[in-house]
Design an enzyme around this catalytic site. Structure first.
Site, PDB file in Angstrom:
ATOM      1  N   GLU A 134     -37.701  23.646 -40.102  1.00 14.60           N
ATOM      2  CA  GLU A 134     -36.483  22.773 -40.243  1.00 14.60           C
ATOM      3  C   GLU A 134     -35.061  23.632 -40.085  1.00 14.60           C
ATOM      4  O   GLU A 134     -35.400  24.565 -41.045  1.00 14.60           O
ATOM      5  CB  GLU A 134     -36.477  21.575 -40.926  1.00 14.60           C
ATOM      6  CG  GLU A 134     -36.511  21.900 -42.504  1.00 14.60           C
ATOM      7  CD  GLU A 134     -35.111  21.875 -43.164  1.00 14.60           C
ATOM      8  OE1 GLU A 134     -34.162  21.572 -42.357  1.00 14.60           O
ATOM      9  OE2 GLU A 134     -34.837  22.133 -44.217  1.00 14.60           O
ATOM     10  N   THR A 135     -34.273  23.126 -39.381  1.00 16.17           N
ATOM     11  CA  THR A 135     -32.762  24.017 -39.365  1.00 16.17           C
ATOM     12  C   THR A 135     -31.767  23.482 -40.454  1.00 16.17           C
ATOM     13  O   THR A 135     -30.785  23.967 -40.407  1.00 16.17           O
ATOM     14  CB  THR A 135     -32.473  24.104 -38.008  1.00 16.17           C
ATOM     15  OG1 THR A 135     -32.252  22.711 -37.505  1.00 16.17           O
ATOM     16  CG2 THR A 135     -33.344  24.844 -36.867  1.00 16.17           C
ATOM     17  N   GLY A 160     -39.262  -3.316 -35.611  1.00 12.10           N
ATOM     18  CA  GLY A 160     -39.351  -3.005 -37.076  1.00 12.10           C
ATOM     19  C   GLY A 160     -37.848  -2.256 -37.341  1.00 12.10           C
ATOM     20  O   GLY A 160     -37.249  -1.964 -36.382  1.00 12.10           O
ATOM     21  N   GLY A 174     -37.818  -0.512 -40.670  1.00 10.73           N
ATOM     22  CA  GLY A 174     -38.337   0.314 -42.038  1.00 10.73           C
ATOM     23  C   GLY A 174     -37.992   1.824 -41.732  1.00 10.73           C
ATOM     24  O   GLY A 174     -37.029   1.925 -40.595  1.00 10.73           O
ATOM     25  N   GLN A 193     -27.065  23.943 -44.950  1.00  8.92           N
ATOM     26  CA  GLN A 193     -26.845  23.804 -46.562  1.00  8.92           C
ATOM     27  C   GLN A 193     -26.606  25.173 -47.308  1.00  8.92           C
ATOM     28  O   GLN A 193     -25.757  25.141 -48.044  1.00  8.92           O
ATOM     29  CB  GLN A 193     -27.949  22.962 -47.280  1.00  8.92           C
ATOM     30  CG  GLN A 193     -28.103  21.444 -46.562  1.00  8.92           C
ATOM     31  CD  GLN A 193     -29.521  20.799 -46.583  1.00  8.92           C
ATOM     32  OE1 GLN A 193     -30.405  21.302 -46.908  1.00  8.92           O
ATOM     33  NE2 GLN A 193     -29.550  19.336 -46.763  1.00  8.92           N
ATOM     34  N   CYS A 253     -31.584  17.327 -51.406  1.00  8.30           N
ATOM     35  CA  CYS A 253     -32.450  16.394 -51.979  1.00  8.30           C
ATOM     36  C   CYS A 253     -33.747  16.943 -52.205  1.00  8.30           C
ATOM     37  O   CYS A 253     -34.647  16.398 -53.101  1.00  8.30           O
ATOM     38  CB  CYS A 253     -32.760  15.290 -50.758  1.00  8.30           C
ATOM     39  SG  CYS A 253     -33.282  15.987 -49.129  1.00  8.30           S
ATOM     40  N   ASN A 254     -34.175  18.060 -51.644  1.00  8.98           N
ATOM     41  CA  ASN A 254     -35.699  18.695 -52.099  1.00  8.98           C
ATOM     42  C   ASN A 254     -35.546  20.148 -53.036  1.00  8.98           C
ATOM     43  O   ASN A 254     -36.451  20.387 -53.380  1.00  8.98           O
ATOM     44  CB  ASN A 254     -36.474  19.108 -50.742  1.00  8.98           C
ATOM     45  CG  ASN A 254     -36.816  17.948 -49.852  1.00  8.98           C
ATOM     46  OD1 ASN A 254     -37.093  17.024 -50.447  1.00  8.98           O
ATOM     47  ND2 ASN A 254     -36.470  18.072 -48.476  1.00  8.98           N
TER      48      ASN A 254
END
Length: 456
Positions: free
Chosen positions: A114-115, A189, A191, A120, A50-51
């Site tokens: 982050e792992t 919530g 969201g 990926q 996604c990034n």
């Protein structure tokens, strides 16, 4: 040959462009196979998340390699090259290799350290390898990058500290309660932040989650994703009777939990500890709630302080990983340089063994009465002489490959043993008719020395 990285990432490319150039998981194998048919492309791996979308290739030339990757992107996504060229980031050789190590280690991610990206990269490499579009260079490089990232995370602990508020909230709860598996958590919530909190809670082993929201349908939709219960804000007092932890992130403009309300709930709870994390802006919980006995209230500023400290710790760990990457780059470069002498060593061995075979034929002609056992003994011992004589030259040629004057030294070595034509023949055998080298067949050729070996 050269390693090239061409790609888009979150730092320089708008989301709508990244979305337009994302390879679907279902067609990734088809994409790497199509890319492998492009001129100049010898090996390839495509990483698409996604990034980022990043294409790594081994190419026989820099200019053509860059061009044909861009042409592949234009054809695959049906977008004119000039429409996306300004967003492309291109890195070559050492810069591309270093970038891969940083990506795999999480140093180039939105969330430092982050792992998820490690998995990926591993999956992307496995797709390419299964489709047989990688060869010796990428098989080695990606395995090293994946192993290095695992070691870097283990040695530095870069991913151990929470650097998102929702994750920090869960980590804070773990520090206070220890094991969360038996705790009942209420999320106020429905969201994005509430969903992230639910994910982190499940990751911490929480089974009992209740989602509370003004809209019952929204509460049920979020609860369904995590096998949780759902309720409306009208029943908040009843829900909190059985709650140990509250994580609140609504869009309300006034406080949902007041001091009087929480005091009344605590009477029914008989003063059992209640942990509340309010990550909403404006706040969902009155600040005075923290004065109630056995109620522990933390707001987003408290969590941000934790996040800032942890981010500083991750940045310190990232600095250590940068140094480790420099070491790993040296090791990989040495490996690449050693590869360059493999065709030379092969040619030397083949010439020596041909001399040995011709000598054995001559002996057998002159001594026709030799028994099978005698021939076997002679063959074994003459081969042993060859191997012993070659041991030192092979050691020396490997050292030459790592020297600053390796090209001249390697050329002198080939001339000394009169094997230059033999090396040329080996390289020619490994070439396609169009001049490309097959991924499965260029295993013994090092790209820093290829031009030297083929230009003499």
């Amino acid at each position: 040959m050269h390693i090239i990285r061409v790609g888009f990432n979150y730092k320089t490319t708008p989301l709508e462009i990244r979305e337009a150039f994302t390879f679907s998981e279902q067609r990734l194998n088809e994409a790497v196979k199509q890319l492998s048919t492009e001129k100049s492309i010898l090996e390839n791996v495509i990483i698409s998340t996604c990034n980022r979308t990043e294409i790594y290739v081994v190419a026989d030339q820099l200019h053509t390699g860059r061009y044909y990757v861009k042409r592949f992107l234009a054809n695959w996504f049906q977008v004119p090259m000039e429409d996306f060229a300004i967003y492309l980031q291109i890195a070559e050789n050492d810069e591309a290799i270093e970038h891969l190590f940083k990506v795999t280690s999480g140093l180039d991610s939105m969330v430092l350290g982050e792992t998820q990206i490690l998995g990926q990269v591993r999956d992307a490499f496995m797709v390419a390898q299964n489709e047989q579009v990688t060869g010796t260079i990428f098989n080695e490089l990606f395995k090293r990058a994946i192993s290095f990232a695992k070691r870097a995370h283990s040695e530095t602990g870069i991913g151990a500290q929470a650097v998102s508020t929702s994750y920090a909230a869960v980590e804070l709860a773990k520090k206070i309660f220890g094991d969360l598996s038996a705790k009942h958590v209420t999320i106020l919530g429905a969201g994005e932040m509430s969903e992230l909190s639910a994910k982190n809670l499940q990751g911490a082993g929480v089974d009992q989650i209740t989602v509370v929201n003004r809209s019952m349908s929204n509460a049920e939709a979020l609860a369904a994703k995590f096998g949780a219960q759902a309720d409306t804000i009208d029943h908040i007092s009843h829900v909190l009777k059985e709650t140990d932890i509250v994580i609140s992130s609504t869009g309300a403009h006034v406080a949902i939990l007041t001091k009087d309300m929480v005091q009344a709930i605590q009477v029914q709870r008989k003063g059992a500890p209640l942990f509340i994390v309010d990550i909403a802006v404006p706040r969902d919980v009155e600040a005075s709630v923290e004065t109630i006995d056995n109620v522990f209230l933390y707001d987003i500023d408290d969590l941000q302080h934790i996040v800032d400290e942890n981010l500083a710790a991750r940045q310190a760990a990232a600095t250590k990983i940068d140094l480790l990457i420099e070491e790993e780059m040296v090791y990989f470069t040495e490996w690449i340089q050693t590869l360059g002498v493999v065709p030379v060593i092969t040619a030397l061995r083949q010439k020596a063994l041909l001399i040995q075979a011709n000598t054995m034929e001559s002996i057998e002609r002159k001594m026709p009465d030799l028994t099978a056992r005698e021939k076997k003994v002679l063959n074994k011992h003459t081969k042993s002489i060859v191997n012993q004589l070659l041991k030192e030259p092979i050691k020396q040629v490997k050292e030459l490959a790592a020297s600053d004057q390796r090209e001249d030294a390697l050329n002198l070595f080939m001339n000394m043993f009169d094997i230059h034509d033999d090396v040329q023949a080996l390289l020619k055998e490994q070439s396609n008719t169009d001049g490309k080298i097959k991924p499965a067949n260029h295993n013994n050729i090092s790209f820093p020395l290829l031009n030297h070996l083929t230009s003499k």
